[in-house]
Write an enzyme that holds these catalytic residues in place. Structure first.
Site, short mmCIF file in Angstrom:
data_model
loop_
_atom_site.label_atom_id
_atom_site.label_comp_id
_atom_site.label_asym_id
_atom_site.label_seq_id
_atom_site.Cartn_x
_atom_site.Cartn_y
_atom_site.Cartn_z
CG HIS A 15 -1.99 -1.08 1.13
ND1 HIS A 15 -3.31 -0.81 0.89
CD2 HIS A 15 -1.90 -2.43 1.22
CE1 HIS A 15 -3.99 -1.95 0.84
NE2 HIS A 15 -3.15 -2.94 1.05
CG ASN A 16 5.58 2.61 0.53
OD1 ASN A 16 5.66 3.49 -0.33
ND2 ASN A 16 6.46 2.48 1.50
N GLY A 18 5.25 4.94 -2.81
CA GLY A 18 6.63 5.07 -3.27
C GLY A 18 7.15 3.75 -3.82
CG ASP A 75 9.37 -6.67 4.96
OD1 ASP A 75 8.36 -5.96 5.15
OD2 ASP A 75 10.21 -6.88 5.84
CB SER A 76 12.70 -2.85 1.68
OG SER A 76 11.54 -2.06 1.53
CG PHE A 162 10.22 5.90 -0.64
CD1 PHE A 162 10.76 5.48 -1.83
CD2 PHE A 162 10.02 4.96 0.37
CE1 PHE A 162 11.10 4.15 -2.04
CE2 PHE A 162 10.35 3.62 0.17
CZ PHE A 162 10.89 3.21 -1.04
CE1 TYR A 164 14.47 5.71 8.97
CE2 TYR A 164 13.31 4.12 7.62
CZ TYR A 164 13.53 4.71 8.83
OH TYR A 164 12.79 4.32 9.93
P1 IMP Z 1 7.92 -2.22 4.75
O1 IMP Z 1 8.78 -3.07 3.87
O2 IMP Z 1 6.62 -1.86 4.12
O3 IMP Z 1 7.82 -2.78 6.12
O4 IMP Z 1 8.62 -0.81 4.91
C1 IMP Z 1 9.93 -0.61 4.57
C2 IMP Z 1 10.38 0.75 5.02
O5 IMP Z 1 11.80 0.77 4.84
C3 IMP Z 1 9.85 1.88 4.19
O6 IMP Z 1 8.69 2.44 4.69
C4 IMP Z 1 11.01 2.87 4.27
O7 IMP Z 1 10.96 3.50 5.46
C5 IMP Z 1 12.24 1.99 4.33
N1 IMP Z 1 12.79 1.81 2.99
C6 IMP Z 1 12.75 0.69 2.23
N2 IMP Z 1 13.32 0.91 1.03
C7 IMP Z 1 13.70 2.19 1.02
C8 IMP Z 1 14.34 3.02 0.05
O8 IMP Z 1 14.64 2.62 -1.09
N3 IMP Z 1 14.57 4.27 0.43
C9 IMP Z 1 14.24 4.76 1.64
N4 IMP Z 1 13.64 4.06 2.58
C10 IMP Z 1 13.37 2.77 2.27
#
Ligand code: IMP
Length: 205
Positions: A15-16, A18, A75-76, A162, A164
């Site tokens: 749902h992100n 970016g 998942d990042s 987006f 960090y």
């Molecule tokens: P999730 O994978 O939805 O739990 O969220 C991963 C979070 O890691 C994101 O909301 C960002 O805060 C951060 N993140 C992952 N990839 C990137 C990137 O390419 N740039 C900046 N922040 C990132």
């Protein structure tokens, strides 16, 4: 054996906005019709895993089951060496404001700066990880993990990207991901690394 994906609809289990945008850009050339979980009104499962892999797999499986289509999740997160890998899988959670869903990455970046200062370290090494899971409605899942090494800088710089991005400088670079043209970030990022593996295994040949 990894399973091949040959055209058609692919759900991005996120749902992100970016992330969905970056994934569309990365998969654009492969003739896939990329739809997001929010386009389909799919609920967001709780990320109860303890690793990038577990969280990626649970999100992709949930979307594939609900949508009846192959589903890809990402998942990042950012792992800071001097903070024992934090925020890591909690990268999104560090940005949550109050009890709601609203996120503010200025707060999350401030927290990293504060916690680093508290350790009195000069070690600013960090890396981004991207775990990609491609799940099928019958339960088959393939997983790939990409990484980019770098260092943190404060205060944050740049308005591209987006999360960090404004505090992360990839190895060999002088500017942050937040200052970098998206095409350049896409060529070197953790997501690019994971996608290269996915493309080779599932979309190549
Ligand atoms: P999730 O994978 O939805 O739990 O969220 C991963 C979070 O890691 C994101 O909301 C960002 O805060 C951060 N993140 C992952 N990839 C990137 C990137 O390419 N740039 C900046 N922040 C990132």
């Amino acid at each position: 054996m990894t399973r091949k994906l040959s055209g058609g609809k692919l759900v991005v289990a996120s749902h992100n906005k970016g992330k969905v945008r970056e994934i569309r850009d990365l998969l654009g050339p492969f003739g896939l019709d990329v739809v997001s979980a929010s386009d389909l009104g799919l609920p967001e499962p709780e990320e109860t895993g303890t690793s990038f892999r577990e969280n990626a797999e649970l999100k992709a499986r949930a979307a594939a089951e609900r949508a009846g289509l192959p589903s890809l999740s990402d998942d990042s997160g950012l792992c800071v060496a001097a903070l024992d890998g934090a925020p890591g899988i909690y990268s999104a959670r560090w940005a949550l404001v109050g009890a709601g869903e609203q996120k503010d990455f200025t707060l999350a970046m401030d927290r990293i700066e504060r916690e680093l200062a508290a350790t009195q370290t000069s070690d600013v090494r960090a890396h981004f990880i991207c775990g990609l899971a491609l799940a099928w409605p019958d339960g088959h899942v393939d997983y790939f993990e990409g990484r980019v090494n770098g260092a943190l800088t404060f205060p944050p710089r740049g308005t591209q990207g987006f999360g960090y991005d404004p505090i992360f400088i990839a190895e060999g670079e002088a500017i942050t991901f937040g200052e970098m043209e998206p095409e350049r970030k896409h060529a070197m990022s953790h997501r690019a690394d994971a996608f290269r593996q996915l493309v080779e295994a599932c979309l190549g040949g």
